[in-house]
Design an enzyme around this catalytic site. Structure first.
Site, PDB file in Angstrom:
ATOM      1  N   SER A 127       0.835  -1.366   0.024  1.00  0.00           N
ATOM      2  CA  SER A 127      -0.323  -0.098  -0.124  1.00  0.00           C
ATOM      3  C   SER A 127       1.411   1.581  -0.295  1.00  0.00           C
ATOM      4  O   SER A 127       0.111   2.366   0.598  1.00  0.00           O
ATOM      5  CB  SER A 127      -0.916   0.000   1.731  1.00  0.00           C
ATOM      6  OG  SER A 127      -1.817  -0.911   0.784  1.00  0.00           O
ATOM      7  N   ARG A 128       1.910   0.932  -0.377  1.00  0.00           N
ATOM      8  CA  ARG A 128       3.093   2.479  -0.532  1.00  0.00           C
ATOM      9  C   ARG A 128       3.511   2.876   0.687  1.00  0.00           C
ATOM     10  O   ARG A 128       4.204   3.789   0.529  1.00  0.00           O
ATOM     11  CB  ARG A 128       1.979   3.681  -1.410  1.00  0.00           C
ATOM     12  CG  ARG A 128       1.990   3.294  -2.777  1.00  0.00           C
ATOM     13  CD  ARG A 128       1.786   4.217  -4.013  1.00  0.00           C
ATOM     14  NE  ARG A 128       3.314   5.274  -3.722  1.00  0.00           N
ATOM     15  CZ  ARG A 128       3.687   6.659  -3.206  1.00  0.00           C
ATOM     16  NH1 ARG A 128       3.204   6.373  -2.322  1.00  0.00           N
ATOM     17  NH2 ARG A 128       5.008   6.823  -3.162  1.00  0.00           N
ATOM     18  N   LEU A 129       2.971   2.054   1.973  1.00  0.00           N
ATOM     19  CA  LEU A 129       3.728   2.719   3.103  1.00  0.00           C
ATOM     20  C   LEU A 129       4.886   2.317   3.202  1.00  0.00           C
ATOM     21  O   LEU A 129       5.422   1.375   4.479  1.00  0.00           O
ATOM     22  CB  LEU A 129       2.328   1.961   4.383  1.00  0.00           C
ATOM     23  CG  LEU A 129       1.517   2.814   4.412  1.00  0.00           C
ATOM     24  CD1 LEU A 129      -0.067   1.745   5.197  1.00  0.00           C
ATOM     25  CD2 LEU A 129       1.453   3.965   3.960  1.00  0.00           C
TER      26      LEU A 129
END
Length: 237
Positions: free
Chosen positions: A208-210
């Site tokens: 999640s692009r975290l």
């Protein structure tokens, strides 16, 4: 939809997306200096290429410089120097990067290994490598690469490829191959740089692009192995 050269309308293939599935990186797993992690990640990338073959040129490093007017330039070279005083590379001093660094020693570079969801970013100043180190490396290069260093006026315009090939042929006559490391002398205009780092960022891809971005920031003089001169901060992905 886009128009082709013939004027017909064609559908554009949709952008492919995938979620990153990396191991991530936690502060508790970091030493007090960046050098052990640099060594481990570079070694992991080289071993991954040997085992899986999906990390071509694991030592490829993108190097960004800027000229005296502030115009940035970026290119990918091979990291042929890696010690605790910084990563480095070799080049013609008259090349674009060489001229940029004469005018402005500020530099940034990045090692990126997409299949491993990892990257390392280096920010700092370029420092010329000692001539003895450069000579040792130059003599380890294949004969053709040593001749090529003389034949190529790196970054300058050329009328065609035959001009380069003619230059190579001429230097092959000047410096015949006798299968000795000193067959071809080190050019005065050729050498190396290392990056004296102010920051070293370790990027680890997560879902999640975290992503994890942990940065070693210099607080005093010392090399990449000196745990007393760095502080660690996490940055938003």
């Amino acid at each position: 939809m886009v128009k082709s050269a013939s004027g017909s309308v064609e559908a554009v293939e949709p952008i492919k997306r995938w979620d990153y599935d990396g191991d991530g990186l936690d502060e508790s797993a970091l030493p007090t200096a960046p050098w052990p992690v640099i060594e481990r990640w570079v070694t992991d990338a080289r071993r991954r290429q040997d085992a899986e073959g999906d990390v071509p040129e694991p030592d490829a490093i993108s190097v960004a410089t800027a000229d005296a007017d502030g115009q940035p330039h970026v290119r990918t070279v091979l990291m042929r120097y890696l010690e605790a005083d910084g990563p480095g590379f070799y080049t013609n001093f008259g090349s674009r990067k060489g001229l940029d660094l004469q005018a402005n020693p500020q530099i940034a570079a990045a090692l990126t290994w997409p299949p491993m969801f990892r990257a390392i970013r280096f920010t700092g100043r370029a420092v010329r490598l000692d001539r003895g180190i450069v000579t040792e490396y130059f003599q380890s290069r294949p004969y053709g690469s040593r001749v090529g260093a003389w034949a190529s006026h790196q970054s300058q315009s050329a009328p065609d490829r035959s001009a380069l090939e003619s230059s190579v042929a001429a230097y092959e006559q000047t410096f015949p191959d006798h299968d000795r490391p000193d067959d071809v002398p080190l050019p005065d205009f050729w050498g190396g740089y290392r990056i004296e780092c102010d920051e070293v960022e370790f990027w680890a891809g997560r879902a999640s692009r975290l992503h994890d971005r942990l940065v070693f920031v210099r607080t005093a003089a010392g090399d990449l192995a000196d745990g007393s001169v760095w502080r660690i901060e996490r940055r938003q992905p």
